[in-house]
Motif scaffolding. Structure first.
Motif, short mmCIF file in Angstrom:
data_model
loop_
_atom_site.label_atom_id
_atom_site.label_comp_id
_atom_site.label_asym_id
_atom_site.label_seq_id
_atom_site.Cartn_x
_atom_site.Cartn_y
_atom_site.Cartn_z
N SER A 145 1.05 -1.05 0.29
CA SER A 145 -0.12 -0.07 0.31
C SER A 145 0.30 1.39 -0.27
CB SER A 145 -0.37 -0.17 1.55
OG SER A 145 -1.36 -0.99 1.15
N ARG A 146 2.48 0.97 0.76
CA ARG A 146 2.69 2.41 0.99
C ARG A 146 3.98 2.88 -0.02
NH1 ARG A 146 0.71 1.27 4.72
NH2 ARG A 146 0.41 1.98 7.04
N TYR A 147 3.88 1.13 -1.12
CA TYR A 147 4.21 1.30 -2.40
C TYR A 147 4.11 2.00 -3.47
CZ TYR A 147 9.12 -0.94 -2.82
OH TYR A 147 9.79 -1.54 -2.64
N LEU A 148 2.78 1.89 -3.35
CA LEU A 148 1.09 2.70 -4.16
C LEU A 148 1.31 4.30 -3.45
CD1 LEU A 148 -1.77 0.18 -5.00
CD2 LEU A 148 0.46 0.56 -6.05
N PHE A 149 1.50 4.29 -2.80
CA PHE A 149 1.29 5.51 -2.23
C PHE A 149 2.00 6.41 -2.87
CE2 PHE A 149 1.58 8.94 0.87
CZ PHE A 149 0.00 9.58 1.22
N ALA A 150 3.42 5.56 -2.20
CA ALA A 150 4.96 7.10 -2.73
C ALA A 150 5.21 6.52 -4.29
CB ALA A 150 5.99 5.91 -2.98
N LEU A 151 4.26 6.14 -4.95
CA LEU A 151 4.52 5.83 -7.12
C LEU A 151 3.33 7.56 -6.95
CD1 LEU A 151 4.29 2.21 -7.85
CD2 LEU A 151 5.81 4.03 -7.95
N SER A 152 1.93 7.73 -6.76
CA SER A 152 1.25 7.84 -6.07
C SER A 152 2.09 9.73 -6.34
CB SER A 152 -0.59 8.14 -5.65
OG SER A 152 -0.88 9.34 -6.10
N GLN A 153 2.93 9.81 -5.15
CA GLN A 153 3.47 11.05 -4.59
C GLN A 153 4.51 11.34 -5.91
OE1 GLN A 153 5.21 9.22 -0.98
NE2 GLN A 153 4.63 11.43 0.21
N ARG A 154 4.76 10.94 -7.24
CA ARG A 154 5.91 10.55 -7.53
C ARG A 154 5.00 11.27 -9.36
NH1 ARG A 154 6.99 8.78 -3.70
NH2 ARG A 154 8.83 9.40 -2.76
N ASP A 155 3.27 10.99 -9.01
CA ASP A 155 2.21 11.54 -9.88
C ASP A 155 3.00 10.40 -10.87
OD1 ASP A 155 1.52 13.36 -8.92
OD2 ASP A 155 3.04 15.08 -9.79
N VAL A 156 2.89 9.33 -10.58
CA VAL A 156 2.85 7.72 -11.43
C VAL A 156 1.41 7.40 -11.40
CG1 VAL A 156 4.08 5.50 -11.74
CG2 VAL A 156 5.17 7.78 -11.20
N LEU A 157 0.94 7.28 -10.50
CA LEU A 157 -0.25 6.54 -10.24
C LEU A 157 -1.31 7.63 -10.32
CD1 LEU A 157 0.42 3.34 -8.26
CD2 LEU A 157 -0.15 3.48 -10.61
N PRO A 158 -2.84 7.78 -10.40
CA PRO A 158 -3.31 8.96 -10.17
C PRO A 158 -3.33 9.18 -8.29
CG PRO A 158 -4.57 7.34 -10.70
CD PRO A 158 -3.31 6.57 -10.93
N ALA A 159 -2.90 10.68 -8.42
CA ALA A 159 -3.04 11.46 -6.82
C ALA A 159 -3.53 11.33 -5.89
CB ALA A 159 -2.90 13.55 -7.28
N SER A 160 -4.46 10.96 -6.42
CA SER A 160 -5.47 10.64 -5.97
C SER A 160 -5.11 9.34 -4.83
CB SER A 160 -6.85 10.15 -6.07
OG SER A 160 -7.20 9.04 -6.89
N LEU A 161 -4.32 8.82 -4.27
CA LEU A 161 -3.91 7.68 -3.81
C LEU A 161 -2.86 8.16 -2.58
CD1 LEU A 161 -3.75 4.41 -6.99
CD2 LEU A 161 -5.47 5.12 -5.06
N SER A 162 -2.47 9.70 -3.02
CA SER A 162 -1.41 9.79 -2.29
C SER A 162 -1.95 11.16 -1.69
CB SER A 162 0.06 9.92 -2.91
OG SER A 162 -0.83 10.88 -4.02
N ARG A 163 -3.52 10.51 -1.69
CA ARG A 163 -4.17 11.67 0.11
C ARG A 163 -4.09 10.82 1.05
NH1 ARG A 163 -6.19 13.70 -5.01
NH2 ARG A 163 -5.09 15.79 -5.46
N PRO A 164 -3.53 10.75 2.42
CA PRO A 164 -3.28 10.23 3.35
C PRO A 164 -5.52 10.38 4.51
CG PRO A 164 -1.93 11.29 3.78
CD PRO A 164 -3.05 11.70 2.60
#
Length: 478
Positions: A323-342
């Motif tokens: 889950s934190r891998y996906l969060f980190a990738l989203s932080q870098r705009d590789v995945l949808p930005a919504s995934l990196s909102r806690p």
């Protein structure tokens, strides 16, 4: 408004603000509990150790855990030296991105995601039958394995949605219980002196080099999957520059000592030759039979229950990691930005967690629909993919460490940034050769399936490279 190209270094870093960043106060103990739980120590003792004894180097198998621990400690010397210079929670891909570039880092990240999702899903194939055996143990009916997988899935999804501190407390309780019962078993065997005296195979060169040392080392390396996840909790750790290195070393030492001592004790419990014979004939029942002999029916029943909870702890730990891998990738705009909102209240990567739950649910449903054997097929196939993927990630990170310090030692000794990482890299490369040479046997003897696994991981890396290059070259408004 003007168009500018985003610098590569900026791309690799998470947003400066806190809105898309996790927060926590995890200490060394909390991280160690999650990492050791991911290694599923009781699951390894009950499943991997009999395989290592039977198909590997017999009474010398405990020594392979010592060798594996040394190799991974050498890896960790460079890994932890680089930790203060990687100010983001992305574990392997953050280290690789820092030294080898953004596209390569994203390629490694997708390999990590595939590897961790595979092991999280696959372990349900062990947990389900383990739950069914508990019901039968206490006189209940024979129930389908997927019912227990469903119950564990629901709890995992709930805990993954909540704050990480809740997961760490649950894991602490489960891990303490399983280590305690195995420690009691070890103590009783040692006090009673085993069946023919305590085994000397762990220090006997003839025993260590007997049978198939390669297969033994292969199973030993598999048993450490998950230890490297210490760095993924960076944003939620207290003083991560100190906490992450300490947690990494402590996790490795605890895991290695636990495996080596317990496998030695179990061999001692039957005698060298008898242990190999029983491990070959009884397989996963080897631990239960040993417990029955030395702890009686009650002890064996307790271990049966804790084997189930050990597998659940393993699933929960890997769920938190991926889950934190996906969060980190989203932080870098590789995945949808919504995934990196806690989550507003729990501070958890709740949407990333739900995504992972969705993928795992589809995997388990497909296994049920296709009527795959939960252990021999579903778990084994997925575990094979994870084993290859994780060793590749370790190798990539070792190369990244050597590259990062190549022109600037940054105050470190040559041992820490050159010698130890190089020795660790050699050991890991040897392990990868062994794994690939025996991958067909790991996945049920199918060459086609072995190539499918390799193709899946290579494909994930290639897709990551493409995505990374596109993100790297994406113009942004300024």
């Amino acid at each position: 408004m003007s168009e500018t190209t985003t610098p590569a270094e900026t791309l690799g870093s998470p947003p400066a603000g806190s809105r898309r960043k996790l927060h926590g106060n995890l200490g060394v103990a909390s991280i160690v509990f999650m990492v050791v739980a991911a290694a599923a120590p009781l699951g390894v003792i009950g499943g991997v150790v009999p395989l290592g004894i039977a198909g590997g180097n017999g009474a010398g198998f405990p020594a392979t855990f010592v060798v594996a621990t040394i190799v991974l400690l050498l890896f960790s010397v460079g890994f932890t030296a680089m930790t203060p210079h990687v100010d983001e929670a992305g574990a392997f891909f953050s280290y690789v991105r820092k030294a080898l570039g953004f596209p390569v880092g994203i390629g490694v990240a997708l390999v990590a995601v595939v590897s961790y999702v595979a092991i999280e899903a696959g372990v349900y194939g062990l947990l389900g039958p383990a739950g069914a055996s508990i019901v039968e143990l206490f006189g209940g009916p024979t129930l389908p394995w997927w019912l227990f997988a469903l119950a564990a899935f629901a709890v995992t999804t709930y805990l993954g949605y909540r704050n990480i501190a809740l997961s760490s407390r649950v894991l602490a309780v489960l891990l303490t219980a399983e280590i305690a019962i195995v420690a009691i078993l070890d103590f009783v065997i040692v006090v009673r002196g085993g069946d023919h005296g305590l085994s000397t195979g762990v220090v006997d060169p003839h025993a260590i080099l007997s049978g198939s040392v390669g297969i033994g080392l292969l199973f030993a390396i598999i048993s450490y999957v998950g230890f490297e996840a210490t760095a993924i909790f960076r944003d939620e750790a207290r003083t991560p520059e100190r906490t992450i290195p300490r947690a990494t070393y402590l996790s490795l030492i605890l895991i290695g000592a636990f495996y080596a001592v317990t496998s030695w004790a179990m061999i001692s419990g039957w005698g060298d030759e008898e242990a190999v014979s029983r491990a070959t004939d009884s397989g996963s029942a080897f631990l239960g039979d040993t417990a029955q002999r030395y702890l009686g029916t009650i002890g064996a029943d307790v271990i049966t229950v804790l084997y189930f909870t050990s597998l659940f702890a393993c699933i929960l730990s890997f769920h938190n990691v991926v889950s934190r891998y996906l969060f980190a990738l989203s932080q870098r705009d590789v995945l949808p930005a919504s995934l990196s909102r806690p989550h507003g209240r729990h501070g958890s990567p709740h949407l990333a967690s739900l995504w992972i739950s969705g993928v795992v649910a589809v995997s388990v449903i497909l296994a049920v629909v296709l009527q795959l054997d939960p252990a021999a097929q579903f778990y084994t196939w997925f575990a094979g993919a994870t084993t290859v993927g994780i060793v590749v990630l370790l190798i990539a990170t070792s190369v990244a460490v050597l590259a990062y310090f190549w022109t600037d030692a940054r105050g470190h000794s040559q041992w820490r940034i050159r010698v130890a990482p190089s020795l660790g890299l050699i050991g890991l490369a040897g392990a990868l050769v062994l794994i690939l040479a025996n991958l067909k046997d790991l996945v049920g003897g199918s060459s086609v399936l072995a190539w499918v696994i390799i193709g899946l991981l290579v494909g994930a890396f290639a897709i990551g490279i493409v995505i990374g290059r596109r993100v790297e070259s994406r113009p942004t408004s300024s």
